[in-house]
Write a protein that holds these residues in place. Sequence first.
Motif, PDB file in Angstrom:
ATOM      1  N   ARG A 125       0.441   4.889   1.211  1.00  0.00           N
ATOM      2  CA  ARG A 125      -0.408   5.786   2.002  1.00  0.00           C
ATOM      3  C   ARG A 125       0.106   7.224   1.956  1.00  0.00           C
ATOM      4  O   ARG A 125      -0.655   8.151   2.202  1.00  0.00           O
ATOM      5  CB  ARG A 125      -0.496   5.285   3.438  1.00  0.00           C
ATOM      6  N   ASP A 141       4.932   2.497   4.311  1.00  0.00           N
ATOM      7  CA  ASP A 141       3.927   2.629   3.247  1.00  0.00           C
ATOM      8  C   ASP A 141       4.065   3.966   2.507  1.00  0.00           C
ATOM      9  O   ASP A 141       3.070   4.549   2.053  1.00  0.00           O
ATOM     10  CB  ASP A 141       2.503   2.484   3.804  1.00  0.00           C
ATOM     11  N   ASP A 191      -0.604  12.739   1.041  1.00  0.00           N
ATOM     12  CA  ASP A 191      -1.032  11.872   2.138  1.00  0.00           C
ATOM     13  C   ASP A 191      -2.460  11.437   1.878  1.00  0.00           C
ATOM     14  O   ASP A 191      -3.325  12.277   1.571  1.00  0.00           O
ATOM     15  CB  ASP A 191      -0.942  12.615   3.474  1.00  0.00           C
ATOM     16  N   ALA A 192      -2.722  10.130   2.002  1.00  0.00           N
ATOM     17  CA  ALA A 192      -4.070   9.615   1.766  1.00  0.00           C
ATOM     18  C   ALA A 192      -5.094  10.274   2.678  1.00  0.00           C
ATOM     19  O   ALA A 192      -6.265  10.411   2.314  1.00  0.00           O
ATOM     20  CB  ALA A 192      -4.083   8.095   1.958  1.00  0.00           C
ATOM     21  N   LEU A 193      -4.675  10.692   3.856  1.00  0.00           N
ATOM     22  CA  LEU A 193      -5.608  11.327   4.796  1.00  0.00           C
ATOM     23  C   LEU A 193      -6.190  12.617   4.221  1.00  0.00           C
ATOM     24  O   LEU A 193      -7.325  12.996   4.559  1.00  0.00           O
ATOM     25  CB  LEU A 193      -4.898  11.623   6.120  1.00  0.00           C
ATOM     26  N   VAL A 226      -9.067   8.858   2.378  1.00  0.00           N
ATOM     27  CA  VAL A 226      -9.044   7.474   1.905  1.00  0.00           C
ATOM     28  C   VAL A 226      -7.961   6.714   2.657  1.00  0.00           C
ATOM     29  O   VAL A 226      -7.073   7.308   3.277  1.00  0.00           O
ATOM     30  CB  VAL A 226      -8.789   7.388   0.387  1.00  0.00           C
ATOM     31  N   ASP A 227      -8.048   5.384   2.616  1.00  0.00           N
ATOM     32  CA  ASP A 227      -7.071   4.557   3.335  1.00  0.00           C
ATOM     33  C   ASP A 227      -5.706   4.553   2.668  1.00  0.00           C
ATOM     34  O   ASP A 227      -4.679   4.465   3.346  1.00  0.00           O
ATOM     35  CB  ASP A 227      -7.585   3.114   3.449  1.00  0.00           C
ATOM     36  N   ALA A 228      -5.682   4.599   1.331  1.00  0.00           N
ATOM     37  CA  ALA A 228      -4.413   4.523   0.606  1.00  0.00           C
ATOM     38  C   ALA A 228      -4.536   5.240  -0.726  1.00  0.00           C
ATOM     39  O   ALA A 228      -5.620   5.307  -1.319  1.00  0.00           O
ATOM     40  CB  ALA A 228      -4.005   3.069   0.391  1.00  0.00           C
ATOM     41  N   TRP A 257       0.827  -1.213   0.000  1.00  0.00           N
ATOM     42  CA  TRP A 257       0.000   0.000   0.000  1.00  0.00           C
ATOM     43  C   TRP A 257       0.856   1.255   0.000  1.00  0.00           C
ATOM     44  O   TRP A 257       1.895   1.312   0.653  1.00  0.00           O
ATOM     45  CB  TRP A 257      -0.930   0.011   1.213  1.00  0.00           C
TER      46      TRP A 257
END
Length: 384
Positions: free
Chosen positions: A78, A196, A93-95, A99-101, A76
């Motif tokens: 991330r 990740d 950054d996925a945040l 989203v998670d990734a 993944w």
Amino acid sequence: MSEHDFDIAIVGGGLVGASLALALAPHWRVALLERSPAPQPSHAEQDWDNRVYAISPGSQHFLRRIGGWPPVRPGWIRKMDVRGDGGGALGFDALDLAVDALAATVENRSLQASLWQALAGQVSILCPAQLQSVQFAGDAVSLQLADGVTVRARLAVAADGAQSWLREQAGIAFQRQPYQQRGVVANFHCERPHGDIARQWFRADGILAYLPLPGNRISIVWSTDDAQAEALLALSPAELAAKVAAAGGHALGALDVITPAAVFPLALGRAERVWAPRLALIGDAAHTIHPLAGQGVNLGFGDASVLADILNQAIGRDPGDAALLARYARSRAEDVLRMQTVCDGLQKLFSPQRPKLGLLRNLGLNLVDHAGPLKRLLMQQAFR
């Protein structure tokens, strides 16, 4: 000699061709023709494929929808950490997208085996199949194989790569602009956890990317000139690991080679058209891009998804209908052109042959990193 009739014949059983076959299988009589032996999964701890792809969320959704996901060993992404050659830096950054990734990293062999397992009993697979000739008629395409079998279909799909035999037989020109670079790929075990995080460095000697794999492992793509590529291939495993670790600023500590280095040429490629009577082009048969954004296979999955949706909404019609194929071409033109333009522009901006652009390109990275709305827009486009 024997003859087999189908609605759709797909030439090329790689990731993109196999995914299209799986998406079409519930609604059409499909033949998948692949010249290589059927892919076999491997679960050995040290048996890794050095071809690794970053699969976008949209491509993952498509593969889940058709039953071809998950592969055996996904990793993944991330976060992304992008560094310029003069102090520029850009992070994703996925945040920020809730989203998670941002993407999943998958070995080619693992994902291809997953797709082929899902295809079992769903389509007619001719493998290995050596094509000898093709005839395009008003109502069908006839594909002649070396073993005497003739496959007739109302639509043929070229999914046989950048050097597409079927595209060439159809007389569709392919404009290729070499980058005078090659991509060197290899997998490594790393001393420190990668977290990740995908890492990318725009360097004076090319573009180096680290892609996180499961565990303390990474896959690298080093896009560089021919001389440097040859030099990297000539290194011993220990020398290569030391060179790659140093080029990445020892971000993950010491590296150990898992798979030997391999190399492939880099070029921007465009077919003059992506359809002709009774024929559609998808994936690398239709377009190629620089791997710096890792979007080549995702463009191919986008082709497969769109073409499958158009055909599956036209059940009962002729799948080779020119209106359907023209709709496919229109639907994909903008996405493909945008991604090719962005990747080509970045390659040129960070090319070692353009040192005078150094200040501009590094300033640009820093400006985008601090421009919230623009940065979010770029993320939404790159990781959708």
